[in-house]
Design a protein around this motif. Sequence first.
Motif, PDB file in Angstrom:
ATOM      1  N   LEU A  56       1.031  -1.259  -0.005  1.00 55.55           N
ATOM      2  CA  LEU A  56       0.098  -0.178   0.093  1.00 55.55           C
ATOM      3  C   LEU A  56       0.789   1.372  -0.037  1.00 55.55           C
ATOM      4  CD1 LEU A  56      -2.817  -0.979   2.313  1.00 55.55           C
ATOM      5  CD2 LEU A  56      -3.097  -0.632  -0.019  1.00 55.55           C
ATOM      6  N   ALA A  57       1.918   1.190   0.813  1.00 53.64           N
ATOM      7  CA  ALA A  57       2.819   2.323   0.895  1.00 53.64           C
ATOM      8  C   ALA A  57       3.458   2.602  -0.534  1.00 53.64           C
ATOM      9  CB  ALA A  57       3.807   2.086   1.633  1.00 53.64           C
ATOM     10  N   GLY A  58       4.144   1.492  -1.250  1.00 53.87           N
ATOM     11  CA  GLY A  58       4.608   1.497  -2.592  1.00 53.87           C
ATOM     12  C   GLY A  58       3.547   2.133  -3.620  1.00 53.87           C
ATOM     13  N   ALA A  59       2.232   1.673  -3.494  1.00 52.37           N
ATOM     14  CA  ALA A  59       1.148   2.084  -4.448  1.00 52.37           C
ATOM     15  C   ALA A  59       0.735   3.599  -4.157  1.00 52.37           C
ATOM     16  CB  ALA A  59      -0.247   1.265  -4.297  1.00 52.37           C
ATOM     17  N   ALA A  60       0.720   3.817  -2.910  1.00 57.01           N
ATOM     18  CA  ALA A  60       0.593   5.510  -2.731  1.00 57.01           C
ATOM     19  C   ALA A  60       1.755   6.277  -3.095  1.00 57.01           C
ATOM     20  CB  ALA A  60       0.577   5.496  -1.214  1.00 57.01           C
ATOM     21  N   LYS A  61       2.968   5.707  -3.067  1.00 53.48           N
ATOM     22  CA  LYS A  61       4.114   6.699  -3.736  1.00 53.48           C
ATOM     23  C   LYS A  61       4.004   6.631  -5.148  1.00 53.48           C
ATOM     24  CE  LYS A  61       8.536   8.111  -4.024  1.00 53.48           C
ATOM     25  NZ  LYS A  61       8.484   8.442  -5.429  1.00 53.48           N
ATOM     26  N   GLU A  62       3.596   5.875  -5.883  1.00 54.62           N
ATOM     27  CA  GLU A  62       3.385   5.654  -7.174  1.00 54.62           C
ATOM     28  C   GLU A  62       2.305   6.543  -7.791  1.00 54.62           C
ATOM     29  OE1 GLU A  62       5.616   4.549  -9.569  1.00 54.62           O
ATOM     30  OE2 GLU A  62       6.696   4.217  -7.712  1.00 54.62           O
ATOM     31  N   ALA A  63       1.298   6.629  -6.803  1.00 55.67           N
ATOM     32  CA  ALA A  63      -0.011   7.396  -6.900  1.00 55.67           C
ATOM     33  C   ALA A  63       0.412   9.028  -7.048  1.00 55.67           C
ATOM     34  CB  ALA A  63      -1.329   7.025  -6.492  1.00 55.67           C
ATOM     35  N   ALA A  64       0.994   9.256  -6.083  1.00 55.29           N
ATOM     36  CA  ALA A  64       1.651  10.512  -5.635  1.00 55.29           C
ATOM     37  C   ALA A  64       2.583  10.908  -6.747  1.00 55.29           C
ATOM     38  CB  ALA A  64       2.345  10.527  -4.319  1.00 55.29           C
ATOM     39  N   ASP A  65       3.470   9.994  -7.423  1.00 54.47           N
ATOM     40  CA  ASP A  65       4.227  10.501  -8.336  1.00 54.47           C
ATOM     41  C   ASP A  65       3.451  10.752  -9.830  1.00 54.47           C
ATOM     42  OD1 ASP A  65       6.714  10.169  -7.321  1.00 54.47           O
ATOM     43  OD2 ASP A  65       7.109   8.167  -7.890  1.00 54.47           O
ATOM     44  N   SER A  76       5.909   4.666 -12.330  1.00 54.38           N
ATOM     45  CA  SER A  76       6.627   3.615 -13.113  1.00 54.38           C
ATOM     46  C   SER A  76       6.316   2.318 -12.925  1.00 54.38           C
ATOM     47  CB  SER A  76       8.160   4.013 -13.062  1.00 54.38           C
ATOM     48  OG  SER A  76       8.820   2.787 -13.551  1.00 54.38           O
ATOM     49  N   PHE A  77       5.852   1.615 -14.036  1.00 57.05           N
ATOM     50  CA  PHE A  77       5.671   0.124 -13.622  1.00 57.05           C
ATOM     51  C   PHE A  77       6.807  -0.496 -13.176  1.00 57.05           C
ATOM     52  CE2 PHE A  77       6.105  -4.072 -15.617  1.00 57.05           C
ATOM     53  CZ  PHE A  77       4.854  -4.705 -15.054  1.00 57.05           C
ATOM     54  N   LYS A  78       8.107  -0.086 -13.587  1.00 59.01           N
ATOM     55  CA  LYS A  78       9.335  -0.769 -13.082  1.00 59.01           C
ATOM     56  C   LYS A  78       9.341  -0.465 -11.681  1.00 59.01           C
ATOM     57  CE  LYS A  78      11.352  -0.597 -17.520  1.00 59.01           C
ATOM     58  NZ  LYS A  78      12.293  -0.048 -18.545  1.00 59.01           N
ATOM     59  N   ALA A  82       9.809  -3.334  -8.530  1.00 60.06           N
ATOM     60  CA  ALA A  82      10.682  -3.303  -7.475  1.00 60.06           C
ATOM     61  C   ALA A  82      10.104  -3.294  -6.117  1.00 60.06           C
ATOM     62  CB  ALA A  82      11.613  -2.110  -7.557  1.00 60.06           C
ATOM     63  N   ASP A  83       8.987  -2.574  -5.929  1.00 62.58           N
ATOM     64  CA  ASP A  83       8.314  -2.795  -4.715  1.00 62.58           C
ATOM     65  C   ASP A  83       7.865  -3.874  -4.561  1.00 62.58           C
ATOM     66  OD1 ASP A  83       8.496   0.083  -4.624  1.00 62.58           O
ATOM     67  OD2 ASP A  83       6.636   0.478  -4.930  1.00 62.58           O
TER      68      ASP A  83
END
Length: 97
Positions: A56-65, A76-78, A82-83
């Motif tokens: 969830l933290a990784g998904a939140a970071k990608e959403a914020a990006d 980024s899908f990559k 990595a997450d």
Amino acid sequence: MEENDAGADPWLAADKFYHVIMCFSITLLFYVFSFLTSHPFLRRHSISIGSVVSLLAGAAKEAADHLGYFRSSGASFKDAVADIIGVIIASFALSLF
């Protein structure tokens, strides 16, 4: 155009290593938090809890990006892969112990 995208976001970059290490660390941290609680349900599912919180933290970071909250090239899908790799490594290591 895909060649430019691959060059801008390589699989073997320091950023991907940071994603793996961060999700690995978050998984371990929340595993410890849930394992040290007095609730048997949380202790029994502590690896799953740590994994879900980390994802969830990784998904939140990608959403914020994606929304432009951080100075990055966007979601980024990559980075997401990595997450997931960081969570898998941590979950596997915890299940061995």
